[in-house]
Every structure is written in C-alpha cells, then in structure tokens.
Scaffold this motif. Structure first.
Motif, mmCIF file in Angstrom:
data_model
loop_
_atom_site.group_PDB
_atom_site.id
_atom_site.type_symbol
_atom_site.label_atom_id
_atom_site.label_comp_id
_atom_site.label_asym_id
_atom_site.label_seq_id
_atom_site.Cartn_x
_atom_site.Cartn_y
_atom_site.Cartn_z
ATOM 1 N N ASP A 137 10.351 -5.815 -5.761
ATOM 2 C CA ASP A 137 9.869 -4.456 -5.451
ATOM 3 C C ASP A 137 9.278 -4.412 -4.049
ATOM 4 O O ASP A 137 9.521 -3.447 -3.284
ATOM 5 N N LEU A 138 8.513 -5.419 -3.707
ATOM 6 C CA LEU A 138 7.898 -5.446 -2.384
ATOM 7 C C LEU A 138 8.944 -5.553 -1.279
ATOM 8 O O LEU A 138 8.828 -4.918 -0.219
ATOM 9 N N ASP A 139 9.960 -6.334 -1.540
ATOM 10 C CA ASP A 139 11.040 -6.459 -0.553
ATOM 11 C C ASP A 139 11.757 -5.110 -0.373
ATOM 12 O O ASP A 139 12.130 -4.731 0.752
ATOM 13 N N GLY A 140 11.925 -4.402 -1.479
ATOM 14 C CA GLY A 140 12.555 -3.077 -1.398
ATOM 15 C C GLY A 140 11.707 -2.105 -0.603
ATOM 16 O O GLY A 140 12.224 -1.331 0.234
ATOM 17 N N ASN A 141 10.429 -2.125 -0.885
ATOM 18 C CA ASN A 141 9.509 -1.241 -0.161
ATOM 19 C C ASN A 141 9.495 -1.578 1.325
ATOM 20 O O ASN A 141 9.445 -0.672 2.193
ATOM 21 N N LEU A 142 9.515 -2.880 1.610
ATOM 22 C CA LEU A 142 9.518 -3.288 3.008
ATOM 23 C C LEU A 142 10.796 -2.806 3.697
ATOM 24 O O LEU A 142 10.746 -2.320 4.851
ATOM 25 N N ARG A 143 11.908 -2.909 3.010
ATOM 26 C CA ARG A 143 13.174 -2.463 3.608
ATOM 27 C C ARG A 143 13.172 -0.961 3.850
ATOM 28 O O ARG A 143 13.637 -0.473 4.913
ATOM 29 N N SER A 148 12.717 3.638 7.555
ATOM 30 C CA SER A 148 11.997 4.855 7.983
ATOM 31 C C SER A 148 11.479 4.692 9.397
ATOM 32 O O SER A 148 11.480 5.652 10.202
ATOM 33 N N TYR A 149 11.004 3.523 9.714
ATOM 34 C CA TYR A 149 10.505 3.262 11.053
ATOM 35 C C TYR A 149 11.633 3.376 12.074
ATOM 36 O O TYR A 149 11.457 3.974 13.161
ATOM 37 N N GLU A 150 12.805 2.853 11.731
ATOM 38 C CA GLU A 150 13.949 2.950 12.647
ATOM 39 C C GLU A 150 14.380 4.414 12.844
ATOM 40 O O GLU A 150 14.732 4.848 13.956
ATOM 41 N N GLN A 151 14.368 5.186 11.745
ATOM 42 C CA GLN A 151 14.732 6.618 11.849
ATOM 43 C C GLN A 151 13.733 7.356 12.737
ATOM 44 O O GLN A 151 14.096 8.260 13.516
ATOM 45 N N ALA A 152 12.466 7.000 12.596
ATOM 46 C CA ALA A 152 11.445 7.655 13.412
ATOM 47 C C ALA A 152 11.672 7.364 14.893
ATOM 48 O O ALA A 152 11.437 8.217 15.763
ATOM 49 N N LYS A 153 12.123 6.174 15.199
ATOM 50 C CA LYS A 153 12.433 5.821 16.587
ATOM 51 C C LYS A 153 13.568 6.700 17.112
ATOM 52 O O LYS A 153 13.514 7.215 18.248
ATOM 53 N N LEU A 154 14.580 6.861 16.302
ATOM 54 C CA LEU A 154 15.718 7.696 16.706
ATOM 55 C C LEU A 154 15.286 9.148 16.911
ATOM 56 O O LEU A 154 15.741 9.850 17.835
ATOM 57 N N GLN A 155 14.405 9.605 16.035
ATOM 58 C CA GLN A 155 13.933 10.982 16.128
ATOM 59 C C GLN A 155 13.166 11.200 17.423
ATOM 60 O O GLN A 155 13.281 12.254 18.067
ATOM 61 N N VAL A 156 12.440 10.227 17.829
ATOM 62 C CA VAL A 156 11.697 10.338 19.102
ATOM 63 C C VAL A 156 12.675 10.446 20.246
ATOM 64 O O VAL A 156 12.468 11.211 21.222
ATOM 65 N N ASN A 177 5.252 5.652 10.455
ATOM 66 C CA ASN A 177 6.244 4.745 9.859
ATOM 67 C C ASN A 177 6.047 3.297 10.330
ATOM 68 O O ASN A 177 6.320 2.350 9.578
ATOM 69 N N ARG A 178 5.602 3.182 11.587
ATOM 70 C CA ARG A 178 5.327 1.810 12.067
ATOM 71 C C ARG A 178 4.203 1.163 11.259
ATOM 72 O O ARG A 178 4.281 -0.001 10.859
ATOM 73 N N ILE A 179 3.141 1.961 11.045
ATOM 74 C CA ILE A 179 1.995 1.446 10.274
ATOM 75 C C ILE A 179 2.428 1.092 8.852
ATOM 76 O O ILE A 179 2.047 0.056 8.302
ATOM 77 N N ALA A 180 3.245 1.972 8.249
ATOM 78 C CA ALA A 180 3.717 1.717 6.882
ATOM 79 C C ALA A 180 4.562 0.442 6.823
ATOM 80 O O ALA A 180 4.468 -0.367 5.888
ATOM 81 N N PHE A 181 5.371 0.255 7.855
ATOM 82 C CA PHE A 181 6.207 -0.942 7.914
ATOM 83 C C PHE A 181 5.360 -2.215 8.043
ATOM 84 O O PHE A 181 5.582 -3.217 7.348
ATOM 85 N N GLU A 182 4.361 -2.176 8.931
ATOM 86 C CA GLU A 182 3.474 -3.335 9.110
ATOM 87 C C GLU A 182 2.687 -3.620 7.838
ATOM 88 O O GLU A 182 2.474 -4.788 7.469
ATOM 89 N N GLN A 183 2.235 -2.545 7.168
ATOM 90 C CA GLN A 183 1.489 -2.726 5.928
ATOM 91 C C GLN A 183 2.356 -3.388 4.847
ATOM 92 O O GLN A 183 1.900 -4.239 4.086
ATOM 93 N N SER A 184 3.606 -2.997 4.788
ATOM 94 C CA SER A 184 4.526 -3.585 3.807
ATOM 95 C C SER A 184 4.712 -5.072 4.068
ATOM 96 O O SER A 184 4.765 -5.893 3.138
ATOM 97 N N LYS A 185 4.823 -5.431 5.346
ATOM 98 C CA LYS A 185 4.974 -6.849 5.665
ATOM 99 C C LYS A 185 3.720 -7.646 5.287
ATOM 100 O O LYS A 185 3.802 -8.730 4.719
ATOM 101 N N ARG A 186 2.513 -7.080 5.606
ATOM 102 C CA ARG A 186 1.268 -7.781 5.279
ATOM 103 C C ARG A 186 1.077 -7.886 3.762
ATOM 104 O O ARG A 186 0.547 -8.882 3.251
#
Length: 413
Positions: A137-143, A148-156, A177-186
């Motif tokens: 589950d954690l791996d899925g959330n991280l993915r 989402s972080y990559e999409q946010a980059k494209l949107q910018v 999305n960056r914060i969410a991604f970092e939190q998932s990794k931690r």
C-alpha cells in the motif's frame, strides 16, 4: 597269690626296706609322666633353608583401578525421583541405561514451550504477511504521489503563458505534490524501521522460546543416566535412608548413585603402619591373596604410597599410610570389596637358614633358641640377620634339619 601276700606282709614289717622301694617307684613314675608331658606340650619347628623374603604383611581390600560414579544431575525441575535402576551386580556395557528418573515436570515444560513456540512462529508469519501488504500500500501511495508531482511540474510548464494568478496556482499545486511525495518516501522509510524492529522482537521471542525448548529437551536427556564405560553396577549408599540407593528414592543433586568399576584392571588398597611405611617404595613386588580364596595368589606391584597418615583406630595414637597395589593379572574371581592379604616384598635372600620369630628368646643379654636333642630341649646361642613378619634369619648356631621350640621350656605354663 598267697606267697605274694606273705612277701608284702613281711616287708611291711620292715619299713627300712619298703620305703626306698616305694620312693624309687614313685620317682620312675613321675619322670615318665613329666617326660611324656614335656614331649607332648612343647611345640617345635624345623630350621628351614631356602629363599627368605624381607617383607611387610597387611590386610587390604579389592577395588577397580578405573571407576566411574553416576550422580544425580543438577536440573531446574525440583526433586527428582528414581523410577528405574539396573540390577546391582549386572555387568553393563558402555551406553547401557543405568538409571532413569521421572520426567513429569520436564515433559510439561516441553509441552508448554512447544505450544508457545508454535504461537510465536505463527505471529511471525502473520507479521511478515501484514508487513508485505502494508508495504505494498505504501509503495502504491508513493507511486501516486510521484505521478501527481510529475503532473504538477507539467502544469507549471503549461502556465508560463497564462496569467500570473494561474501560474501562482500551478506553482502552489506543484509544491503541495512535492511535499506529499517526500512524505510518502519518509513514511516508507519509517515504516521499514518499525517493521524491522517488530520482526526483530518477534524473532528474538521465537529464538528464546526455541532455546528454552532445546534446553528442556537436553535436560530430559539427563533424566536417563547411561554407562560411560563397561563395568559392574554397584549401588552407592543413600545416607538419608541408611541403605543402598533404590527405586523410589529422591536423591539430592550431585548425590552418588551407582559406581561402575572397570573389572579389567584391579587394585588392592591397604594400610601400612608408620613404623614400616619408610621401607615401602613404588614398583616393589607384592603377593596378593584373597581371604575368600586363600589358594589363589596374584602378583602385583606398589603403585603409590600415601604421604598423609591417618589414625589407625579410634583412640589409637598409631598412624597408618595408604598403599595402593596394582594387580597384574585379571581374574573373574576378583570383585570390588573383597578383603586381601598383601605381602610387600622389600628384598629376597636366597639359600639361607631361618626360624620362626616365636622360637627366638633373649636371656642374660644373649640371643638364644632351644634346640631339640632327641626329646630334650637345650639352650643354644645364635646370631641373627634380617627378619620379616613371621621368620628371622639365623647366620650362626643352627643347621638345616635342627628343631627348635616355639616357647621357652624353662618357663612353666
């Protein structure tokens, strides 16, 4: 007959003739009786010529050179009780069962630890399954967070030509999305640490339970005592009951139960008094006889001489020293505990004259014997040499074939 009566009557009338005759008759009778009595009452011995052993004689007891004693094991299950004993006197082989104890307590411990071990192992399997599912589950959330972080980059990137407000909104979304991604990794890293800690705890618990089970299993093996060498089973004394060990006894830890003497090598253990012990040396020859079988004689050698004296008897000031004798031969008749007569030989003198010690006397500063001349003993001065427990060498004064008295005939009984 009448003539004899008349002759007696005539002599009675003449006392001067009768009294000498009667006195002579009484003297003859007395001398005859004394001579016969002396001849019968004085014991004699032959003067012998041959090998003379300078030796010390002592009594002893047979024991095995090598012996192993089985003792009550020291275990953690309270008082132990004997449920089986090999019959005393049985000749056992190495590995044979000698003693068994009741295993009720240790069997219960084994059952409890086995059940606990099974539960711990199940908990470990469940923990690992839960960890795999959670990590998935954690791996899925991280993915998802990464996407989402990559999409946010494209949107910018798309918002470069849009209004400043839209660009700002895209940048905020990117940061979120960056914060969410970092939190998932931690979170995954933290969870890994938690899972590892939980698994280590459970693994340690499994290992501890396994160790307890293995130790109980080893303890149970101690409830069966086996022979470490071949020998004769001899029961030890149970001092709490005053008799030899038996089935049903509850011996204390370390208590001697059964001895296993190795009958292939036997010893005689004897004691020599402090006056003679200085004459005893290692490797001196010894003649050993069994009191129960006096016709059997065994050659032996002195193995060791004790260095510390012990009191001979209660109330006695005499000290004795233990002397251990190695018997050279093996014989089925040799059994531990048999009493022996031991003759420790210090020296051997060949072709010499000797007489019993009882035949030698001291009179007026002279050493004498009473040599028999026919039926009459006569005093004979002698010169003596070495002696042993029973005989003494005569270097001058006697010849082979002479007879000597075993008591002083000049002293009345």
């Amino acid at each position: 007959m009448k003539m004899f009566s008349d002759w007696i009557s005539a002599r009675i009338k003449n006392k001067k003739i009768l009294l000498p005759i009667l006195g002579g008759l009484f003297l003859i009778i007395f001398l005859f009786i004394f001579s016969s009595h002396s001849k019968e009452s004085i014991a004699t011995a032959d003067v012998r010529r041959g090998e003379f052993l300078i030796s010390i004689k002592s009594s002893g007891e047979i024991r095995a050179t090598n012996s192993f004693t089985l003792t009550t094991p020291r275990v953690r299950y309270g008082q132990m009780q004997i449920v089986f004993l090999v019959p005393e006197g049985t000749t056992v082989k190495k590995g044979d069962v000698i003693v068994r104890f009741a295993t009720t307590d240790v069997d219960k411990t084994l059952a409890d630890k086995e059940a606990e071990l099974n539960i711990n192992r199940s908990d470990l399997v469940k923990l690992r399954a839960d960890k795999d599912l959670h990590n998935s589950d954690l791996d899925g959330n991280l993915r998802n967070a990464e996407l989402s972080y990559e999409q946010a980059k494209l949107q910018v990137e798309k918002m470069k030509f849009e209004s400043e407000v839209q660009q700002k909104d895209a940048e905020i979304n990117l940061e979120r999305n960056r914060i969410a991604f970092e939190q998932s990794k931690r979170k995954i890293e933290s969870q890994k640490l938690v899972d590892q800690s939980e698994e280590r705890k459970l693994l340690l618990k499994v290992q501890q339970t396994q160790n307890d089970f293995n130790r109980a299993k080893q303890d149970k093996e101690q409830f069966t005592l086996k022979a470490s060498l071949s020998g004769l089973a001899v029961y030890e004394m149970n001092w709490s009951t005053g008799r030899k060990i038996s089935v049903g006894d509850s011996p204390w830890p370390g208590m001697s139960l059964v001895s296993l003497p190795d009958l292939s090598r036997m010893q005689s253990v004897t004691n020599v008094n402090e006056v003679d012990v200085s004459k005893v040396r290692k490797d001196q020859p010894v003649k050993v006889k069994l009191d129960a079988f006096p016709d059997k004689e065994f050659l032996a050698t002195v193995a060791s001489v004790g260095t510390i004296g012990q009191q001979k008897d209660q109330g006695s000031t005499m000290k004795t020293f233990e002397v251990i004798v190695d018997i050279q031969a093996t014989d089925p008749v040799l059994k531990p505990g048999m009493t022996t007569s031991n003759e420790i030989v210090m020296a051997s003198i060949s072709d010499t004259l000797f007489v019993p010690l009882e035949s030698v006397f001291e009179k007026e500063g002279k050493t004498i014997v009473f040599r028999m001349s026919g039926s009459t003993p006569s005093q004979q001065e002698v010169t003596l040499g070495e002696k042993n427990s029973n005989f003494i060498i005569v270097t001058r004064g006697l010849e082979r074939g002479d007879k000597v008295t075993l008591r002083d005939p000049t002293i009345e009984d």
